[in-house]
Design an enzyme around this catalytic site. Sequence first.
Site, mmCIF file in Angstrom:
data_model
loop_
_atom_site.group_PDB
_atom_site.id
_atom_site.type_symbol
_atom_site.label_atom_id
_atom_site.label_comp_id
_atom_site.label_asym_id
_atom_site.label_seq_id
_atom_site.Cartn_x
_atom_site.Cartn_y
_atom_site.Cartn_z
ATOM 1 N N PRO A 393 4.306 -5.289 7.861
ATOM 2 C CA PRO A 393 5.241 -4.560 8.721
ATOM 3 C C PRO A 393 5.945 -5.405 9.771
ATOM 4 O O PRO A 393 6.675 -4.867 10.593
ATOM 5 C CB PRO A 393 4.337 -3.530 9.399
ATOM 6 C CG PRO A 393 3.018 -4.221 9.514
ATOM 7 C CD PRO A 393 2.895 -5.074 8.276
ATOM 8 N N GLY A 395 4.574 -8.297 11.848
ATOM 9 C CA GLY A 395 3.911 -9.030 12.922
ATOM 10 C C GLY A 395 4.087 -10.534 12.802
ATOM 11 O O GLY A 395 4.516 -11.204 13.750
ATOM 12 N N LYS A 396 3.752 -11.076 11.646
ATOM 13 C CA LYS A 396 3.907 -12.517 11.445
ATOM 14 C C LYS A 396 5.385 -12.916 11.449
ATOM 15 O O LYS A 396 5.739 -13.997 11.931
ATOM 16 C CB LYS A 396 3.237 -12.951 10.145
ATOM 17 C CG LYS A 396 1.710 -12.783 10.139
ATOM 18 C CD LYS A 396 1.116 -13.300 8.841
ATOM 19 C CE LYS A 396 -0.392 -13.120 8.822
ATOM 20 N NZ LYS A 396 -0.782 -11.682 8.739
ATOM 21 N N ASP A 460 2.078 -13.943 2.822
ATOM 22 C CA ASP A 460 1.018 -13.102 3.394
ATOM 23 C C ASP A 460 0.729 -12.017 2.368
ATOM 24 O O ASP A 460 1.214 -10.895 2.466
ATOM 25 C CB ASP A 460 1.500 -12.521 4.728
ATOM 26 C CG ASP A 460 0.433 -11.696 5.419
ATOM 27 O OD1 ASP A 460 -0.744 -11.826 5.055
ATOM 28 O OD2 ASP A 460 0.796 -10.899 6.307
ATOM 29 N N CYS A 513 -5.854 -11.473 4.213
ATOM 30 C CA CYS A 513 -6.840 -10.923 5.151
ATOM 31 C C CYS A 513 -8.043 -10.448 4.348
ATOM 32 O O CYS A 513 -8.455 -9.295 4.415
ATOM 33 C CB CYS A 513 -6.233 -9.773 5.951
ATOM 34 S SG CYS A 513 -7.316 -9.210 7.275
#
Length: 578
Positions: A393, A395-396, A460, A513
């Site tokens: 969404p 963040g990175k 990611d 993650c």
Amino acid sequence: MTAEDRPDNNERRPADSEPRADRADNERRPADSEPRADRADNERRPAIGEPRAENGEPRGENGERRAADGEHRTDRPGDDRGPDSRAHRADRPHNSGRPRRPGGPGYDRAQSRDARSGRAPRGGRPPSDPARQAAYEAIAAVHRDDAYANLVLPDILRGMGLHGRDAAFSTELTYGTLRAVGTLDRIIAEAAGREVSRIDPPARDALRLGAYQLLFTRVPAHAAVNQTVDLVRSVAPGAAGFANAVMRGISETSLDDWLARVAPDYEQDPIGNLAVVHNHPEWIIRSFAESLGGDLEDTARLLIEDNQPPVVHLCARPGRADAVDLADEVGGVPGAFSPYAVYLNGGAPGDLAAIRDGRAHVQDEGSQLVAAALVAAPLEGRDTRWLDLCAGPGGKTGLLGSIAAQRGADVTAVEVADHRARLVEQATVGLPVTVLPTDGRTVGRDPDLPEESFDRVLVDAPCTGLGALRRRPEARWRRQPGDLPPLTRLQRELLVAALRAVRPGGVVAYVTCSPHMVETQVTVSEGSRRSGVEVDFVDARPLLPPGMPKIGPGPTVQLWPHRHGTDAMFLAVLRRTS
């Protein structure tokens, strides 16, 4: 709220410090069509094989009619019990034998529409405690609608007007119960004399909530029993006596004794023992143990940490905010490792001015570290075109865009889901970021994603999220080993696309993650092999801040909650050589 109904010191942190929808930047958010809290009022369809009784009467194991369970006195004073210790139950009297087994079944008669939805039936007596009702509704939504607790609970709390101590208590009950479901179910089954699958869902979730209060919090036993019976009476009226008997049976035995009874012997079945004692499925524990080199003691430390509510981490966007200044502004402290991290002591992050005006965003420190590692990798030649291949969404992407703005670079952010692409756009307003709502695997076919065109690429990758179980307590019970094959295939395809997109001499950071070996080492090895291009592994350890302990032997890096206080982020950095 009365003294009877609340623990004296069991508020671990305010409700808003628990996970929120904007906290895990690499986790999938539900699509707009997915269930949310506002579906709690809808009629629930009976599950296939759900227990029913003939003519509305409760029946026993062999079909004989059973009388209603007798009401037991629940006014026995309860002691204050600490949430973080099992020893607190040792001084409490309990039977040395097996607990009383109630005779009645779970709620075995057809229920009203309102009861099916988890709300009080028309004309029925509503639960006396709104905080417990809010927790119940969130737990029921998770199990009934596959909802996400960190999405539905804030809406429920706002809708019920709960704030402060009540909201904190409700949040503790919600997240604690969802974490401990596996162990609670074993104990409930033992006390009830039947599998929890044979207890009707509304009563089952209420019993889980009540058992959690008895075994894991300082809530006095009589309050936990009375309030749970009231709750069951409102959502499954015919099961109130059954719930009373089950709760009384649970209350008469300490947590330590329950675990000794329902958990396998550690010497004979260490994984099974850890699963019950530390509230994780066995397959996840095996994957953790494999990633930790088979060290079960270290694995147990990870499981313990996994059960603790995480501290909220903020990311001070470089060029817009300084971490030390931001910490002073919000009453937090600078992070231990990331130069952008701030640990928030409490409160609602969304209320902070720094969040509203784009100077900071909520992001786990581990996510900050792996994103920063990509831009820290040495590079020869051009360094102006960066690609985030799985951006939602955002963040990175927000951190990369902030760094790119300082270094004269531009970021192309790819996100296949439209609603997540919109989130990326919102997260990168004012930054040199272009969002493409497309599939990252179209590199070479999409004119906006030409091959050999980018200097730095972040993958990611979508994953099981096993590294962020602290933030999504229901995920540990929702994920299954069968989720791995399609995910790992997607991960390999995205890594292959990234290696095609990067120019010779450029670098790719592969991030998940999850510490599962299949999603980390195996995917990186297979993806680089199938890419058809020559790559070298870059030692990722020097790309992280100096002094970080136990990040692995290299060249890849694995972060851990119990070692670094971060999500269990995996990082591999590859340089394309041809």
